[in-house]
Design an enzyme around this catalytic site. Sequence first.
Site, PDB file in Angstrom:
ATOM      1  N   ASP A   1       9.812  85.688  41.903  1.00  0.00           N
ATOM      2  CA  ASP A   1      10.315  86.511  40.983  1.00  0.00           C
ATOM      3  C   ASP A   1      10.465  87.960  42.002  1.00  0.00           C
ATOM      4  O   ASP A   1       9.498  88.158  42.801  1.00  0.00           O
ATOM      5  CB  ASP A   1       9.947  86.636  39.716  1.00  0.00           C
ATOM      6  CG  ASP A   1      10.729  87.733  38.805  1.00  0.00           C
ATOM      7  OD1 ASP A   1      12.038  87.959  39.018  1.00  0.00           O
ATOM      8  OD2 ASP A   1      10.137  88.422  38.052  1.00  0.00           O
ATOM      9  N   SER A   2      10.994  88.932  41.383  1.00  0.00           N
ATOM     10  CA  SER A   2      11.056  90.429  41.752  1.00  0.00           C
ATOM     11  C   SER A   2       9.575  91.070  41.555  1.00  0.00           C
ATOM     12  O   SER A   2       9.037  91.877  42.199  1.00  0.00           O
ATOM     13  CB  SER A   2      12.042  91.122  41.572  1.00  0.00           C
ATOM     14  OG  SER A   2      12.078  91.270  40.075  1.00  0.00           O
TER      15      SER A   2
ATOM     16  N   CYS B   1      13.543  83.710  38.511  1.00  0.00           N
ATOM     17  CA  CYS B   1      14.488  85.086  38.389  1.00  0.00           C
ATOM     18  C   CYS B   1      16.036  84.683  38.088  1.00  0.00           C
ATOM     19  O   CYS B   1      16.628  84.089  38.961  1.00  0.00           O
ATOM     20  CB  CYS B   1      14.216  85.989  39.601  1.00  0.00           C
ATOM     21  SG  CYS B   1      15.195  87.335  39.832  1.00  0.00           S
TER      22      CYS B   1
ATOM     23  N   GLU C   1       7.175  95.311  32.979  1.00  0.00           N
ATOM     24  CA  GLU C   1       6.150  95.746  33.752  1.00  0.00           C
ATOM     25  C   GLU C   1       5.076  96.509  33.645  1.00  0.00           C
ATOM     26  O   GLU C   1       3.725  96.181  33.812  1.00  0.00           O
ATOM     27  CB  GLU C   1       6.963  96.007  35.300  1.00  0.00           C
ATOM     28  CG  GLU C   1       7.841  95.218  36.179  1.00  0.00           C
ATOM     29  CD  GLU C   1       6.878  94.267  37.215  1.00  0.00           C
ATOM     30  OE1 GLU C   1       5.961  94.804  37.567  1.00  0.00           O
ATOM     31  OE2 GLU C   1       7.643  93.565  37.109  1.00  0.00           O
TER      32      GLU C   1
ATOM     33  N   CYS D   1      16.965  87.460  31.686  1.00  0.00           N
ATOM     34  CA  CYS D   1      16.253  88.107  32.684  1.00  0.00           C
ATOM     35  C   CYS D   1      14.740  87.429  32.315  1.00  0.00           C
ATOM     36  O   CYS D   1      14.245  87.548  31.078  1.00  0.00           O
ATOM     37  CB  CYS D   1      16.067  89.396  32.699  1.00  0.00           C
ATOM     38  SG  CYS D   1      15.011  90.268  33.677  1.00  0.00           S
TER      39      CYS D   1
ATOM     40  N   HIS E   1      11.822  88.623  32.949  1.00  0.00           N
ATOM     41  CA  HIS E   1      11.005  89.775  32.458  1.00  0.00           C
ATOM     42  C   HIS E   1      10.998  89.665  30.585  1.00  0.00           C
ATOM     43  O   HIS E   1      10.102  90.242  30.171  1.00  0.00           O
ATOM     44  CB  HIS E   1      11.367  91.212  33.035  1.00  0.00           C
ATOM     45  CG  HIS E   1      10.848  91.434  34.290  1.00  0.00           C
ATOM     46  ND1 HIS E   1      11.268  90.716  35.366  1.00  0.00           N
ATOM     47  CD2 HIS E   1       9.934  92.140  34.935  1.00  0.00           C
ATOM     48  CE1 HIS E   1      10.810  91.117  36.553  1.00  0.00           C
ATOM     49  NE2 HIS E   1       9.680  92.145  36.086  1.00  0.00           N
TER      50      HIS E   1
HETATM   51  N1  DGL Z   1      13.250  89.017  36.492  1.00  0.00           N
HETATM   52  C1  DGL Z   1      14.292  89.202  37.136  1.00  0.00           C
HETATM   53  C2  DGL Z   1      15.335  88.289  36.360  1.00  0.00           C
HETATM   54  O1  DGL Z   1      15.133  87.283  35.719  1.00  0.00           O
HETATM   55  C3  DGL Z   1      14.932  90.540  37.581  1.00  0.00           C
HETATM   56  C4  DGL Z   1      14.117  91.774  37.306  1.00  0.00           C
HETATM   57  C5  DGL Z   1      14.724  92.875  38.391  1.00  0.00           C
HETATM   58  O2  DGL Z   1      14.020  92.788  39.533  1.00  0.00           O
HETATM   59  O3  DGL Z   1      15.631  93.721  38.058  1.00  0.00           O
HETATM   60  O4  DGL Z   1      16.545  88.791  36.573  1.00  0.00           O
END
Ligand code: DGL
Length: 267
Positions: A13-14, A77, A155, A191, A193
């Site tokens: 993931d990012s 992600c 985060e 997302c 996150h």
């Molecule tokens: N967790 C990521 C997703 O599922 C991206 C979050 C990001 O870096 O903007 O899209």
Amino acid sequence: MTDPRDRPLLFFDSGVGGLSVLAPARALIPTAPIVYVADSAGYPYGTRSEAEIAARVPALLGRLAERYDPRLIVIACNTASTIALAAVRAALDVGVVGTVPAIKPAAEASVSRVIGVLGTDATVRQPYVDDLAARFAADCTVLRHGSAALVELAEAKLRGEAADLAAYRVVLAGLFGQPGGERIDTIVNACTHFPLVVDELTAAAGQRLRFVDGGPGIGRRVAHLTAGQDWPDVAGEGVAVFTRLDARAEALAPALRGYGLGRIEGL
Ligand code: DGL
């Protein structure tokens, strides 16, 4: 030669979002060796262009596959998956599981037939999402909202920084404020996150809402694809790899330990 049982599952993931996918996979395969990669040098993905993601993700995963020799890669992600999954699969000769917005289960569950899709700016504008909505939610109104703020709230939470519920209310207003938004009964956390802050979203909403995400389904998919493979007898310490290892990354150490990731290293 390394023991083949030690070949890891690699989650990508990012940032920390992929932990919401790692957790259900680990629940099903508790002794799986884990390499969790956060592309902190590329974070955030959601405000980047398609071209940037398409250039960055396959190249980085190529390097990671060479370095860690994973038995399976999970692109945990939505942004990277909706843009680059096909290119990654074409470039690598290891199995790759992607993450797609859980529009199908949301449409199955919605009673009001109005669903919200909460993702990054990059994800919610993807034709991939139009396609999912047309195939699985044709009789629903599908409202979308992209939020970089919610990524950062997740985060910050995992770094141990508390935020006011007001910040979450602002995010939700992006959905509820749209025409028909007051009838939303189901929100897709599109997302990875966002499931990490689902308690905060639920509290901020102040009304009964169902949140769905792809994590549990991906966990089952990973278990299915690796069924019959040998795993270590006991769980070892997983490793979290950051493409930029800095104070922000180090601050995540306590949260990462909770996901079985006891070591942190830079790429
Ligand atoms: N967790 C990521 C997703 O599922 C991206 C979050 C990001 O870096 O903007 O899209």
